[in-house]
Design a protein around this motif. Structure first.
Motif, PDB file in Angstrom:
ATOM      1  N   LYS A 171     -18.123  34.287  23.645  1.00 15.66           N
ATOM      2  CA  LYS A 171     -19.211  34.787  22.808  1.00 15.66           C
ATOM      3  C   LYS A 171     -20.414  35.273  23.633  1.00 15.66           C
ATOM      4  N   GLN A 172     -20.270  35.345  24.929  1.00 13.58           N
ATOM      5  CA  GLN A 172     -21.343  35.859  25.770  1.00 13.58           C
ATOM      6  C   GLN A 172     -21.547  37.348  25.493  1.00 13.58           C
ATOM      7  N   SER A 173     -22.785  37.802  25.569  1.00 12.22           N
ATOM      8  CA  SER A 173     -23.047  39.227  25.378  1.00 12.22           C
ATOM      9  C   SER A 173     -22.574  40.006  26.599  1.00 12.22           C
ATOM     10  N   ILE A 174     -22.193  41.258  26.381  1.00  7.07           N
ATOM     11  CA  ILE A 174     -21.761  42.097  27.496  1.00  7.07           C
ATOM     12  C   ILE A 174     -22.912  42.308  28.476  1.00  7.07           C
ATOM     13  N   PHE A 175     -24.129  42.410  27.969  1.00  6.30           N
ATOM     14  CA  PHE A 175     -25.277  42.558  28.861  1.00  6.30           C
ATOM     15  C   PHE A 175     -25.371  41.378  29.818  1.00  6.30           C
ATOM     16  N   THR A 176     -25.211  40.173  29.307  1.00  2.00           N
ATOM     17  CA  THR A 176     -25.262  38.990  30.166  1.00  2.00           C
ATOM     18  C   THR A 176     -24.163  39.033  31.212  1.00  2.00           C
ATOM     19  N   LEU A 177     -22.954  39.354  30.811  1.00  2.00           N
ATOM     20  CA  LEU A 177     -21.819  39.344  31.724  1.00  2.00           C
ATOM     21  C   LEU A 177     -21.968  40.362  32.848  1.00  2.00           C
ATOM     22  N   LEU A 178     -22.606  41.496  32.550  1.00  2.00           N
ATOM     23  CA  LEU A 178     -22.695  42.587  33.523  1.00  2.00           C
ATOM     24  C   LEU A 178     -24.022  42.674  34.259  1.00  2.00           C
ATOM     25  N   TRP A 179     -25.130  42.267  33.612  1.00  2.00           N
ATOM     26  CA  TRP A 179     -26.444  42.609  34.125  1.00  2.00           C
ATOM     27  C   TRP A 179     -27.383  41.434  34.388  1.00  2.00           C
ATOM     28  N   ALA A 180     -27.224  40.327  33.714  1.00  2.26           N
ATOM     29  CA  ALA A 180     -28.245  39.273  33.742  1.00  2.26           C
ATOM     30  C   ALA A 180     -28.432  38.721  35.161  1.00  2.26           C
ATOM     31  N   HIS A 193     -18.968  39.015  36.581  1.00  2.00           N
ATOM     32  CA  HIS A 193     -19.783  39.766  37.533  1.00  2.00           C
ATOM     33  C   HIS A 193     -21.174  39.165  37.699  1.00  2.00           C
ATOM     34  N   ALA A 194     -21.903  38.973  36.593  1.00  2.14           N
ATOM     35  CA  ALA A 194     -23.312  38.581  36.685  1.00  2.14           C
ATOM     36  C   ALA A 194     -23.539  37.102  36.415  1.00  2.14           C
ATOM     37  N   GLY A 195     -23.024  36.579  35.319  1.00  2.00           N
ATOM     38  CA  GLY A 195     -23.251  35.174  35.005  1.00  2.00           C
ATOM     39  C   GLY A 195     -23.055  34.878  33.537  1.00  2.00           C
ATOM     40  N   LEU A 196     -23.404  33.652  33.149  1.00  2.00           N
ATOM     41  CA  LEU A 196     -23.226  33.171  31.782  1.00  2.00           C
ATOM     42  C   LEU A 196     -24.527  32.531  31.294  1.00  2.00           C
ATOM     43  N   GLN A 197     -24.834  32.787  30.033  1.00  2.00           N
ATOM     44  CA  GLN A 197     -25.942  32.078  29.397  1.00  2.00           C
ATOM     45  C   GLN A 197     -25.509  30.653  29.095  1.00  2.00           C
ATOM     46  N   PRO A 198     -26.335  29.654  29.384  1.00  2.00           N
ATOM     47  CA  PRO A 198     -25.945  28.264  29.120  1.00  2.00           C
ATOM     48  C   PRO A 198     -25.796  28.003  27.630  1.00  2.00           C
ATOM     49  N   GLY A 199     -24.835  27.150  27.306  1.00  2.00           N
ATOM     50  CA  GLY A 199     -24.655  26.709  25.934  1.00  2.00           C
ATOM     51  C   GLY A 199     -23.898  27.661  25.047  1.00  2.00           C
ATOM     52  N   ILE A 200     -23.397  28.774  25.588  1.00  2.00           N
ATOM     53  CA  ILE A 200     -22.662  29.762  24.798  1.00  2.00           C
ATOM     54  C   ILE A 200     -21.251  29.862  25.359  1.00  2.00           C
ATOM     55  N   PRO A 201     -20.211  29.710  24.536  1.00  2.00           N
ATOM     56  CA  PRO A 201     -18.838  29.857  25.049  1.00  2.00           C
ATOM     57  C   PRO A 201     -18.651  31.226  25.687  1.00  2.00           C
ATOM     58  N   HIS A 217     -14.675  59.175  25.367  1.00  2.00           N
ATOM     59  CA  HIS A 217     -15.125  58.988  23.989  1.00  2.00           C
ATOM     60  C   HIS A 217     -15.047  57.499  23.685  1.00  2.00           C
ATOM     61  N   ASP A 218     -16.194  56.846  23.819  1.00  2.00           N
ATOM     62  CA  ASP A 218     -16.246  55.397  23.682  1.00  2.00           C
ATOM     63  C   ASP A 218     -17.692  55.006  23.414  1.00  2.00           C
ATOM     64  N   VAL A 219     -17.907  53.762  23.006  1.00  2.00           N
ATOM     65  CA  VAL A 219     -19.275  53.267  22.872  1.00  2.00           C
ATOM     66  C   VAL A 219     -19.839  52.995  24.264  1.00  2.00           C
ATOM     67  N   ARG A 220     -21.117  53.242  24.425  1.00  2.00           N
ATOM     68  CA  ARG A 220     -21.813  52.942  25.660  1.00  2.00           C
ATOM     69  C   ARG A 220     -22.467  51.565  25.534  1.00  2.00           C
ATOM     70  N   LEU A 221     -22.877  51.015  26.656  1.00  2.00           N
ATOM     71  CA  LEU A 221     -23.521  49.706  26.611  1.00  2.00           C
ATOM     72  C   LEU A 221     -24.776  49.764  25.756  1.00  2.00           C
ATOM     73  N   ARG A 222     -25.534  50.834  25.833  1.00  8.09           N
ATOM     74  CA  ARG A 222     -26.757  50.940  25.033  1.00  8.09           C
ATOM     75  C   ARG A 222     -26.463  50.951  23.528  1.00  8.09           C
ATOM     76  N   ASP A 223     -25.247  51.340  23.148  1.00 13.89           N
ATOM     77  CA  ASP A 223     -24.882  51.388  21.730  1.00 13.89           C
ATOM     78  C   ASP A 223     -24.622  50.006  21.151  1.00 13.89           C
ATOM     79  N   ILE A 224     -24.329  49.028  22.007  1.00 10.39           N
ATOM     80  CA  ILE A 224     -23.958  47.700  21.522  1.00 10.39           C
ATOM     81  C   ILE A 224     -24.871  46.600  22.048  1.00 10.39           C
ATOM     82  N   SER A 225     -25.845  46.957  22.894  1.00 10.13           N
ATOM     83  CA  SER A 225     -26.742  45.952  23.463  1.00 10.13           C
ATOM     84  C   SER A 225     -28.187  46.400  23.290  1.00 10.13           C
TER      85      SER A 225
END
Length: 239
Positions: A173-182, A162-170, A94-102
């Protein structure tokens, strides 16, 4: 899912280990070569399950390893998140899924269910390792381990993700999608060195670009599993 920054003295070796994808025997042989000690810091870059032959055995092995080396860092990969989301869909969690927050992830997956997404990305091999076809048969100990994984971990100047970081964002504050999937993100140019998995390298060897070290050498695709002391760029591999 807590994140953390380093504190205390420098480890003797700061060892990153690439995507595992159910390859328990490969990991066992790799660690026999590396011979980690309490003076080292181990960092696993995620994707413990799917595709390979023994996701069940691998998770049990990692839980035992955590007891031996309690400071080991286990990051979350996109495959680990897919299983956790599928377990929500069947009512085990019982938790939020990635689709619920991204919104980006929701846009990518569209109307596919989280169970279908898990199956289509190697999940059937994971269930086969448990000798079941039911997600609800996965032991709670294994679910709890995956729930405890981090999204990133920092040891200056390195950020492990796991995946990477968007440039210019601490990183905070990176999105979970970026951290896991980008994919196809540029290396950092602000003094940070990203240490990533997720996208297999082209030549079966880790890459060491300014601002990014890439450690996935294709264990999930019947290639090599790599570990690397990022302080010295020493690499160990098994096939």
């Amino acid at each position: 899912m807590a994140e953390a920054m380093n504190s205390g003295s420098q480890p003797q070796r700061l060892i990153a280990i690439g995507d595992l994808h159910g390859q328990r025997d490969m990991l066992r042989r790799l660690l026999n070569v590396v011979q980690p000690s309490a003076a080292d810091q181990l960092v696993f870059l995620g994707d413990y399950i799917d595709r390979g032959p023994d996701s069940c055995g691998l998770l049990s092995y990692l839980i035992a390893l955590q007891q031996r080396f309690p400071d080991t860092v286990f990051l979350r990969g996109n495959h680990d998140q897919m299983l956790l989301d599928a377990l929500v869909e069947v009512g085990v969690r019982h938790d939020v899924r990635l689709r619920d927050i991204s919104s980006r992830y929701q846009e990518d997956v569209g109307s596919f269910s989280d169970i279908d997404i898990f199956y289509s990305n190697g999940g059937r091999a994971t269930l086969a390792s448990y000798e079941t076809t039911k997600l609800s048969d996965i032991p709670q100990e294994h679910v709890a381990f995956l729930e405890s994984t981090r999204l990133w971990w920092r040891y200056d100047p390195f950020v492990f993700v796991h995946a990477g970081l968007q440039p210019g964002i601490p990183v905070e504050k990176q999105s979970i999608f970026t951290l896991l999937w980008a994919r196809n993100l540029p290396p950092s140019d602000d003094g940070i060195i990203q240490v990533v998995g997720h996208s297999p390298t082209a030549n079966n060897w880790p890459t060491f670009d300014a601002g990014r070290y890439a450690m996935d050498t294709g264990a999930g695709h019947h290639r090599l599993l790599s570990a690397c002391d990022v302080l010295t760029q020493q690499v160990w591999q098994v096939s």
